[in-house]
Design a protein around this motif. Structure first.
Motif, PDB file in Angstrom:
ATOM      1  N   ILE A   1       7.853   6.928  -9.645  1.00 17.99           N
ATOM      2  CA  ILE A   1       8.228   5.872 -10.580  1.00 17.99           C
ATOM      3  C   ILE A   1       9.095   4.785  -9.930  1.00 17.99           C
ATOM      4  O   ILE A   1       8.987   3.602 -10.277  1.00 17.99           O
ATOM      5  N   THR A   2       9.912   5.165  -8.966  1.00 15.95           N
ATOM      6  CA  THR A   2      10.736   4.146  -8.297  1.00 15.95           C
ATOM      7  C   THR A   2       9.866   3.197  -7.475  1.00 15.95           C
ATOM      8  O   THR A   2      10.173   2.000  -7.377  1.00 15.95           O
ATOM      9  N   TYR A   3       8.774   3.725  -6.891  1.00 12.40           N
ATOM     10  CA  TYR A   3       7.847   2.868  -6.119  1.00 12.40           C
ATOM     11  C   TYR A   3       7.095   1.919  -7.057  1.00 12.40           C
ATOM     12  O   TYR A   3       6.844   0.776  -6.708  1.00 12.40           O
ATOM     13  N   VAL A   4       6.747   2.432  -8.232  1.00  6.70           N
ATOM     14  CA  VAL A   4       6.022   1.628  -9.206  1.00  6.70           C
ATOM     15  C   VAL A   4       6.905   0.485  -9.714  1.00  6.70           C
ATOM     16  O   VAL A   4       6.436  -0.652  -9.882  1.00  6.70           O
ATOM     17  N   LYS A   5       8.179   0.753  -9.916  1.00 12.62           N
ATOM     18  CA  LYS A   5       9.076  -0.241 -10.514  1.00 12.62           C
ATOM     19  C   LYS A   5       9.744  -1.165  -9.500  1.00 12.62           C
ATOM     20  O   LYS A   5      10.234  -2.231  -9.884  1.00 12.62           O
ATOM     21  N   GLU A   6       9.780  -0.747  -8.230  1.00 16.04           N
ATOM     22  CA  GLU A   6      10.482  -1.576  -7.256  1.00 16.04           C
ATOM     23  C   GLU A   6       9.791  -2.926  -7.083  1.00 16.04           C
ATOM     24  O   GLU A   6       8.582  -3.043  -7.216  1.00 16.04           O
TER      25      GLU A   6
ATOM     26  N   ILE B   1       0.844  -1.201   0.000  1.00 16.37           N
ATOM     27  CA  ILE B   1       0.000   0.000   0.000  1.00 16.37           C
ATOM     28  C   ILE B   1       0.876   1.247   0.000  1.00 16.37           C
ATOM     29  O   ILE B   1       1.790   1.374   0.818  1.00 16.37           O
ATOM     30  N   TYR B   2       0.571   2.146  -0.924  1.00 15.47           N
ATOM     31  CA  TYR B   2       1.267   3.429  -1.000  1.00 15.47           C
ATOM     32  C   TYR B   2       0.209   4.529  -0.892  1.00 15.47           C
ATOM     33  O   TYR B   2      -0.574   4.723  -1.816  1.00 15.47           O
TER      34      TYR B   2
ATOM     35  N   ILE C   1       3.092   1.318   6.469  1.00 18.97           N
ATOM     36  CA  ILE C   1       2.938   1.349   5.016  1.00 18.97           C
ATOM     37  C   ILE C   1       3.599   2.620   4.485  1.00 18.97           C
ATOM     38  O   ILE C   1       3.904   3.541   5.247  1.00 18.97           O
ATOM     39  N   ALA C   2       3.791   2.677   3.181  1.00 20.82           N
ATOM     40  CA  ALA C   2       4.504   3.805   2.579  1.00 20.82           C
ATOM     41  C   ALA C   2       3.616   5.056   2.510  1.00 20.82           C
ATOM     42  O   ALA C   2       2.451   4.985   2.100  1.00 20.82           O
ATOM     43  N   TYR C   3       4.183   6.182   2.902  1.00 20.89           N
ATOM     44  CA  TYR C   3       3.544   7.486   2.738  1.00 20.89           C
ATOM     45  C   TYR C   3       4.396   8.283   1.755  1.00 20.89           C
ATOM     46  O   TYR C   3       5.605   8.424   1.945  1.00 20.89           O
ATOM     47  N   ILE C   4       3.765   8.791   0.694  1.00 14.73           N
ATOM     48  CA  ILE C   4       4.495   9.551  -0.322  1.00 14.73           C
ATOM     49  C   ILE C   4       4.055  11.009  -0.263  1.00 14.73           C
ATOM     50  O   ILE C   4       2.889  11.329  -0.499  1.00 14.73           O
ATOM     51  N   ASP C   5       4.990  11.879   0.067  1.00 15.63           N
ATOM     52  CA  ASP C   5       4.704  13.309   0.177  1.00 15.63           C
ATOM     53  C   ASP C   5       4.780  13.971  -1.199  1.00 15.63           C
ATOM     54  O   ASP C   5       5.855  14.323  -1.665  1.00 15.63           O
ATOM     55  N   LEU C   6       3.644  14.132  -1.837  1.00 14.54           N
ATOM     56  CA  LEU C   6       3.572  14.867  -3.094  1.00 14.54           C
ATOM     57  C   LEU C   6       3.345  16.359  -2.839  1.00 14.54           C
ATOM     58  O   LEU C   6       3.748  17.201  -3.643  1.00 14.54           O
ATOM     59  N   TYR C   7       2.703  16.662  -1.717  1.00 15.93           N
ATOM     60  CA  TYR C   7       2.297  18.032  -1.401  1.00 15.93           C
ATOM     61  C   TYR C   7       3.452  19.018  -1.528  1.00 15.93           C
ATOM     62  O   TYR C   7       3.317  20.070  -2.169  1.00 15.93           O
ATOM     63  N   THR C   8       4.570  18.709  -0.922  1.00 17.30           N
ATOM     64  CA  THR C   8       5.695  19.645  -0.857  1.00 17.30           C
ATOM     65  C   THR C   8       6.162  20.074  -2.238  1.00 17.30           C
ATOM     66  O   THR C   8       6.453  21.253  -2.480  1.00 17.30           O
ATOM     67  N   ALA C   9       6.242  19.133  -3.163  1.00 16.97           N
ATOM     68  CA  ALA C   9       6.733  19.439  -4.510  1.00 16.97           C
ATOM     69  C   ALA C   9       5.735  20.248  -5.332  1.00 16.97           C
ATOM     70  O   ALA C   9       6.121  20.987  -6.238  1.00 16.97           O
ATOM     71  N   PHE C  10       4.446  20.139  -5.002  1.00 21.93           N
ATOM     72  CA  PHE C  10       3.410  20.812  -5.791  1.00 21.93           C
ATOM     73  C   PHE C  10       2.957  22.145  -5.192  1.00 21.93           C
ATOM     74  O   PHE C  10       2.245  22.901  -5.854  1.00 21.93           O
ATOM     75  N   GLU C  11       3.366  22.441  -3.980  1.00 21.39           N
ATOM     76  CA  GLU C  11       2.896  23.648  -3.287  1.00 21.39           C
ATOM     77  C   GLU C  11       3.755  24.864  -3.592  1.00 21.39           C
ATOM     78  O   GLU C  11       4.980  24.770  -3.696  1.00 21.39           O
ATOM     79  N   ALA C  12       3.109  26.010  -3.751  1.00 14.53           N
ATOM     80  CA  ALA C  12       3.803  27.294  -3.888  1.00 14.53           C
ATOM     81  C   ALA C  12       2.898  28.384  -3.329  1.00 14.53           C
ATOM     82  O   ALA C  12       1.754  28.535  -3.768  1.00 14.53           O
ATOM     83  N   ASN C  13       3.402  29.104  -2.331  1.00 10.09           N
ATOM     84  CA  ASN C  13       2.648  30.201  -1.713  1.00 10.09           C
ATOM     85  C   ASN C  13       1.282  29.761  -1.208  1.00 10.09           C
ATOM     86  O   ASN C  13       0.261  30.447  -1.383  1.00 10.09           O
TER      87      ASN C  13
END
Length: 226
Positions: A220-225, A149-150, A180-192
């Protein structure tokens, strides 16, 4: 300093207008999403019904969630035709729970989940949303224990950003507790305090092509691992 009576009245008038604009914007946003989910209800019901009729392919990679996932062309972006998309626009965490059986029955090798932003339009509390997350995780573990689970963070949105940050923090803690794995997408997509305009399709919520490329590159690394 004395304020001229006419100026004072004008300031009050302008302040009142500004306050009403802000209130209407907040209410309007919620009404829009309720209208969106209602008018898309037939299409979404149809999509869920189609999923139920699909071959019960075992051991696939599945993406599960709301409109963000619905619009994610995973098989092409990952160049893997066996990856399944189970996103439905307008879905809440409760909606995902209601249709989880169809996904679990496929005993996916990996399951990538993102859901929660639509919960805010129904004024659900953080406690309710996190409890829904917990039930989703427990159901997967019970009925498909081999599934990896991701859980992916909710993406930023300026009207509900403080709530999103709080939910993401609670989700990260929950994932740690559940191992289980937690993937932080928020940080990379946030601005102001909002979705970065570089990745915004124009409505402040959904992603453009560059946004989906970034999302793909981040996981992609999670998908391919193996």
């Amino acid at each position: 300093m004395k304020i001229n009576k006419q100026k004072f009245i004008l300031l009050l008038f302008c302040g009142s207008i500004l306050l009403n604009v802000i209130l209407l914007s907040v209410v309007g946003y919620k009404l829009y999403w309720r209208y969106y989910t209602r008018t898309h209800g037939d299409r979404n019901f149809m999509r869920a019904e189609v999923f139920e009729k699909m071959p019960n392919s075992i051991g696939k990679i599945i993406f599960l969630g709301d409109s963000h996932t619905d619009h994610f062309e995973v098989s092409e972006l990952f160049e893997n035709a066996t990856i399944l998309n189970r996103g439905i626009s307008g879905n809440t965490s409760s909606d995902v729970m209601d249709r989880l059986a169809e996904v679990i029955n496929k005993r996916p090798a990996k399951l990538f989940i993102m859901v929660g932003i639509n919960d805010f339009t129904y004024s659900l509390t953080e406690e309710v949303i996190v409890n829904n997350y917990r039930q989703i995780i427990h159901s997967i573990k019970e009925y498909s224990p081999a599934t990896k689970i991701y859980f992916q963070s909710i993406l930023p949105h300026y009207w509900t950003n403080s709530k999103i940050k709080s939910i993401n923090k609670a989700l990260e803690l929950l994932c740690k507790q559940e191992q289980i794995a937690y993937i932080d997408l928020y940080t990379a997509f946030e601005a102001n305090g909002a979705l970065n305009k570089k990745y915004d399709c124009g409505d402040g919520v959904h992603l453009n092509g560059d946004g989906y490329l970034l999302w793909r590159d981040m996981i992609i690394t999670y998908v391919k691992e193996r």
